[in-house]
Design an enzyme around this catalytic site. Structure first.
Site, PDB file in Angstrom:
ATOM      1  N   TYR A   1      52.499  46.091  26.683  1.00  0.00           N
ATOM      2  CA  TYR A   1      53.294  45.376  28.348  1.00  0.00           C
ATOM      3  C   TYR A   1      54.816  45.232  27.178  1.00  0.00           C
ATOM      4  O   TYR A   1      54.666  44.636  28.168  1.00  0.00           O
ATOM      5  CB  TYR A   1      52.033  43.663  28.120  1.00  0.00           C
ATOM      6  CG  TYR A   1      50.971  43.944  28.980  1.00  0.00           C
ATOM      7  CD1 TYR A   1      50.418  45.110  28.526  1.00  0.00           C
ATOM      8  CD2 TYR A   1      50.003  42.565  28.063  1.00  0.00           C
ATOM      9  CE1 TYR A   1      48.749  45.187  29.570  1.00  0.00           C
ATOM     10  CE2 TYR A   1      48.680  42.596  28.611  1.00  0.00           C
ATOM     11  CZ  TYR A   1      48.340  44.148  29.180  1.00  0.00           C
ATOM     12  OH  TYR A   1      46.847  43.348  29.338  1.00  0.00           O
TER      13      TYR A   1
ATOM     14  N   LEU B   1      41.427  37.474  40.298  1.00  0.00           N
ATOM     15  CA  LEU B   1      42.037  37.692  41.502  1.00  0.00           C
ATOM     16  C   LEU B   1      42.867  38.824  42.138  1.00  0.00           C
ATOM     17  O   LEU B   1      42.432  38.729  43.539  1.00  0.00           O
ATOM     18  CB  LEU B   1      42.822  36.621  41.181  1.00  0.00           C
ATOM     19  CG  LEU B   1      42.677  34.979  40.721  1.00  0.00           C
ATOM     20  CD1 LEU B   1      44.149  34.113  40.770  1.00  0.00           C
ATOM     21  CD2 LEU B   1      41.507  34.407  41.683  1.00  0.00           C
TER      22      LEU B   1
ATOM     23  N   LYS C   1      47.025  35.697  35.171  1.00  0.00           N
ATOM     24  CA  LYS C   1      48.218  35.691  35.682  1.00  0.00           C
ATOM     25  C   LYS C   1      48.575  35.013  36.420  1.00  0.00           C
ATOM     26  O   LYS C   1      47.989  35.703  37.879  1.00  0.00           O
ATOM     27  CB  LYS C   1      48.655  37.338  35.179  1.00  0.00           C
ATOM     28  CG  LYS C   1      50.151  37.543  34.915  1.00  0.00           C
ATOM     29  CD  LYS C   1      50.462  37.778  36.779  1.00  0.00           C
ATOM     30  CE  LYS C   1      51.853  38.029  36.873  1.00  0.00           C
ATOM     31  NZ  LYS C   1      52.264  38.493  37.762  1.00  0.00           N
ATOM     32  N   SER C   2      50.191  34.456  36.069  1.00  0.00           N
ATOM     33  CA  SER C   2      50.968  34.321  37.061  1.00  0.00           C
ATOM     34  C   SER C   2      51.847  33.795  37.119  1.00  0.00           C
ATOM     35  O   SER C   2      51.889  33.313  35.508  1.00  0.00           O
ATOM     36  CB  SER C   2      50.340  32.961  38.090  1.00  0.00           C
ATOM     37  OG  SER C   2      50.780  32.437  38.902  1.00  0.00           O
TER      38      SER C   2
ATOM     39  N   ARG D   1      50.802  27.468  40.462  1.00  0.00           N
ATOM     40  CA  ARG D   1      49.867  28.762  40.029  1.00  0.00           C
ATOM     41  C   ARG D   1      49.126  28.733  38.845  1.00  0.00           C
ATOM     42  O   ARG D   1      47.715  28.840  38.812  1.00  0.00           O
ATOM     43  CB  ARG D   1      49.770  29.775  40.419  1.00  0.00           C
ATOM     44  CG  ARG D   1      49.833  30.384  41.750  1.00  0.00           C
ATOM     45  CD  ARG D   1      49.960  31.025  42.742  1.00  0.00           C
ATOM     46  NE  ARG D   1      50.037  32.093  43.404  1.00  0.00           N
ATOM     47  CZ  ARG D   1      50.080  32.575  44.349  1.00  0.00           C
ATOM     48  NH1 ARG D   1      50.283  34.121  44.045  1.00  0.00           N
ATOM     49  NH2 ARG D   1      50.273  33.730  45.876  1.00  0.00           N
TER      50      ARG D   1
HETATM   51  N1  LIG Z   1      42.631  44.648  29.030  1.00  0.00           N
HETATM   52  C1  LIG Z   1      43.207  45.946  30.116  1.00  0.00           C
HETATM   53  O1  LIG Z   1      42.807  47.065  30.588  1.00  0.00           O
HETATM   54  C2  LIG Z   1      43.822  45.160  31.060  1.00  0.00           C
HETATM   55  C3  LIG Z   1      44.012  45.211  32.730  1.00  0.00           C
HETATM   56  C4  LIG Z   1      44.958  44.380  33.558  1.00  0.00           C
HETATM   57  C5  LIG Z   1      45.088  43.335  32.809  1.00  0.00           C
HETATM   58  N2  LIG Z   1      44.755  42.850  32.174  1.00  0.00           N
HETATM   59  C6  LIG Z   1      44.579  41.215  30.895  1.00  0.00           C
HETATM   60  O2  LIG Z   1      44.443  40.519  32.113  1.00  0.00           O
HETATM   61  C7  LIG Z   1      45.318  39.587  32.674  1.00  0.00           C
HETATM   62  C8  LIG Z   1      44.627  39.364  34.121  1.00  0.00           C
HETATM   63  O3  LIG Z   1      44.400  40.395  35.266  1.00  0.00           O
HETATM   64  P1  LIG Z   1      45.939  40.657  36.185  1.00  0.00           P
HETATM   65  O4  LIG Z   1      46.966  40.431  35.983  1.00  0.00           O
HETATM   66  O5  LIG Z   1      45.518  42.765  35.696  1.00  0.00           O
HETATM   67  O6  LIG Z   1      45.150  40.153  37.392  1.00  0.00           O
HETATM   68  P2  LIG Z   1      45.120  38.616  38.010  1.00  0.00           P
HETATM   69  O7  LIG Z   1      45.311  37.593  36.909  1.00  0.00           O
HETATM   70  O8  LIG Z   1      43.630  38.309  38.518  1.00  0.00           O
HETATM   71  O9  LIG Z   1      45.783  38.670  38.872  1.00  0.00           O
HETATM   72  C9  LIG Z   1      47.220  38.705  39.308  1.00  0.00           C
HETATM   73  C10 LIG Z   1      47.838  38.397  40.865  1.00  0.00           C
HETATM   74  O10 LIG Z   1      46.857  37.638  41.268  1.00  0.00           O
HETATM   75  C11 LIG Z   1      48.408  36.495  41.692  1.00  0.00           C
HETATM   76  N3  LIG Z   1      47.562  34.812  41.416  1.00  0.00           N
HETATM   77  C12 LIG Z   1      47.758  34.527  40.100  1.00  0.00           C
HETATM   78  N4  LIG Z   1      46.869  33.411  40.182  1.00  0.00           N
HETATM   79  C13 LIG Z   1      47.321  32.865  42.024  1.00  0.00           C
HETATM   80  C14 LIG Z   1      46.499  31.758  43.052  1.00  0.00           C
HETATM   81  N5  LIG Z   1      46.145  30.802  42.272  1.00  0.00           N
HETATM   82  N6  LIG Z   1      46.821  32.577  44.304  1.00  0.00           N
HETATM   83  C15 LIG Z   1      46.884  33.542  44.374  1.00  0.00           C
HETATM   84  N7  LIG Z   1      47.230  34.420  44.119  1.00  0.00           N
HETATM   85  C16 LIG Z   1      47.723  34.325  42.710  1.00  0.00           C
HETATM   86  C17 LIG Z   1      49.786  36.685  41.009  1.00  0.00           C
HETATM   87  O11 LIG Z   1      50.576  36.592  41.507  1.00  0.00           O
HETATM   88  P3  LIG Z   1      52.394  35.040  41.094  1.00  0.00           P
HETATM   89  O12 LIG Z   1      52.310  36.539  40.129  1.00  0.00           O
HETATM   90  O13 LIG Z   1      53.229  35.851  42.008  1.00  0.00           O
HETATM   91  O14 LIG Z   1      51.291  34.209  40.893  1.00  0.00           O
HETATM   92  C18 LIG Z   1      49.628  38.063  40.909  1.00  0.00           C
HETATM   93  O15 LIG Z   1      49.622  39.080  42.259  1.00  0.00           O
HETATM   94  C19 LIG Z   1      46.623  40.845  32.387  1.00  0.00           C
HETATM   95  O16 LIG Z   1      47.662  39.956  33.048  1.00  0.00           O
HETATM   96  C20 LIG Z   1      46.712  41.252  31.585  1.00  0.00           C
HETATM   97  O17 LIG Z   1      46.942  39.830  30.284  1.00  0.00           O
HETATM   98  C21 LIG Z   1      43.869  43.251  30.323  1.00  0.00           C
END
Ligand SMILES: NC(=O)c1ccc[n+]([C@@H]2O[C@H](COP(=O)([O-])OP(=O)(O)OC[C@H]3O[C@@H](n4cnc5c(N)ncnc54)[C@H](OP(=O)(O)O)[C@@H]3O)[C@@H](O)[C@H]2O)c1
Length: 261
Positions: free
Chosen positions: A54, A191, A230-231, A236
């Site tokens: 990251y 999400l 993540k946000s 949020r």
């Molecule tokens: N091990 C792996 O291979 C792997 C892969 C992917 C992710 N991860 C980890 O898991 C974490 C979470 O997954 P992710 O970031 O892929 O996806 P996520 O947390 O499901 O989604 C993040 C997205 O959702 C939006 N969001 C956040 N809160 C919200 C809410 N309350 N209402 C509406 N939309 C919202 C965010 O936008 P805004 O920022 O504009 O709010 C962002 O675009 C990552 O950050 C990372 O640390 C690990």
């Protein structure tokens, strides 16, 4: 220093408590990223999920150092990129330097490395854990078959498998398979991969005066899973951890489970 949110924890082997809601930091970088990390600490997150890939370990380290937050109240995860297989020791040392800490709480193999490296990487992870560089070690994006190979070779299952999880990906057999092997499941992208406009989620959310996002995050906890979210937006960030004041009934959980069909 701020107050921790009342998030439940799951005990990893070795008595390491892992808060079941973690702040995801994919795309959290630079000045805006550091602001988001500060907002996460203020909202009560104590579990931060980063990765060498990251490119933000130094941002996490900077915010933790300037927050005055006690190290032993934090749970920090980072991950070895599969391209660094064979260079575990040096890669972890660089992560620790960037994070400004002597140990991480959880160190994960980010993706399965080339097949011939599967066992050597795991042996090195166990060795570095035994040296105290990581309190617990685990994997990410591994299949149960790959986990079985680690167990057969070393007798030691990963503490955690971090995998993509959301209502659309609900798989009871996969969850049970991890439980049987003593591997805690951490779900990522809860999400991003969910239709937050689903009428099922809207109805359940209305019943709890919550949002569809909060219902999805709470649904993970009802299944005994840890969830990473993540946000970059402070409102949020706060709302996503405010899921401990309500719970879902078994019937509501079942209605969300079938969204995967
Ligand atoms: N091990 C792996 O291979 C792997 C892969 C992917 C992710 N991860 C980890 O898991 C974490 C979470 O997954 P992710 O970031 O892929 O996806 P996520 O947390 O499901 O989604 C993040 C997205 O959702 C939006 N969001 C956040 N809160 C919200 C809410 N309350 N209402 C509406 N939309 C919202 C965010 O936008 P805004 O920022 O504009 O709010 C962002 O675009 C990552 O950050 C990372 O640390 C690990």
């Amino acid at each position: 220093m701020t107050e921790a949110a009342a998030v439940p924890a799951v005990d990893l082997p070795g008595g390491v408590p892992m808060p079941m809601i973690g702040f995801g930091t994919w795309l959290i970088r630079g000045k805006g990223g550091r602001e988001a990390l500060r907002a996460a600490l203020a909202a009560g997150y104590r579990h931060i999920d980063t990765a060498t890939m990251y490119g933000n370990e130094a941002d996490v380290g900077h915010v933790l150092a300037s927050s005055g937050q006690a190290r032993d109240e934090m749970f920090i995860t980072t991950k070895l990129p599969s391209g660094k297989a064979g260079r575990e020791r040096a890669t972890l040392a660089a992560s620790l330097r960037a994070l400004g800490t002597d140990y991480v709480d959880l160190w994960l193999v980010h993706w399965p490395p080339a097949d011939r490296m599967l066992i050597p990487v795991w042996r090195e992870f166990l060795a570095l854990r035994d040296e105290g560089r990581a309190r617990a070690v685990g994997v990410s994006n591994y299949s149960l078959a790959q986990i079985d190979r680690l167990i057969e070779a070393t007798g030691q299952p990963p503490a955690v498998n971090q995998i993509s999880w959301s209502p659309g990906r609900y798989d009871a057999a996969l969850l049970a398979g991890h439980r049987e092997r003593g591997v805690a499941v951490e779900g990522y992208s809860p999400l991003k991969r969910t239709n937050l406009a689903s009428p099922v989620l809207a109805k359940i959310a209305a019943a709890h005066d919550a949002t569809a996002s909060q219902v999805v995050l709470r649904w993970h906890l009802e299944h005994g899973m840890t969830v990473l979210v993540k946000s970059a937006q402070p409102e949020r960030i706060a709302a996503n951890i405010d899921v401990v004041s309500f719970s879902l009934s078994p019937d509501e959980v079942a209605r969300i489970d079938v969204l995967s069909r």
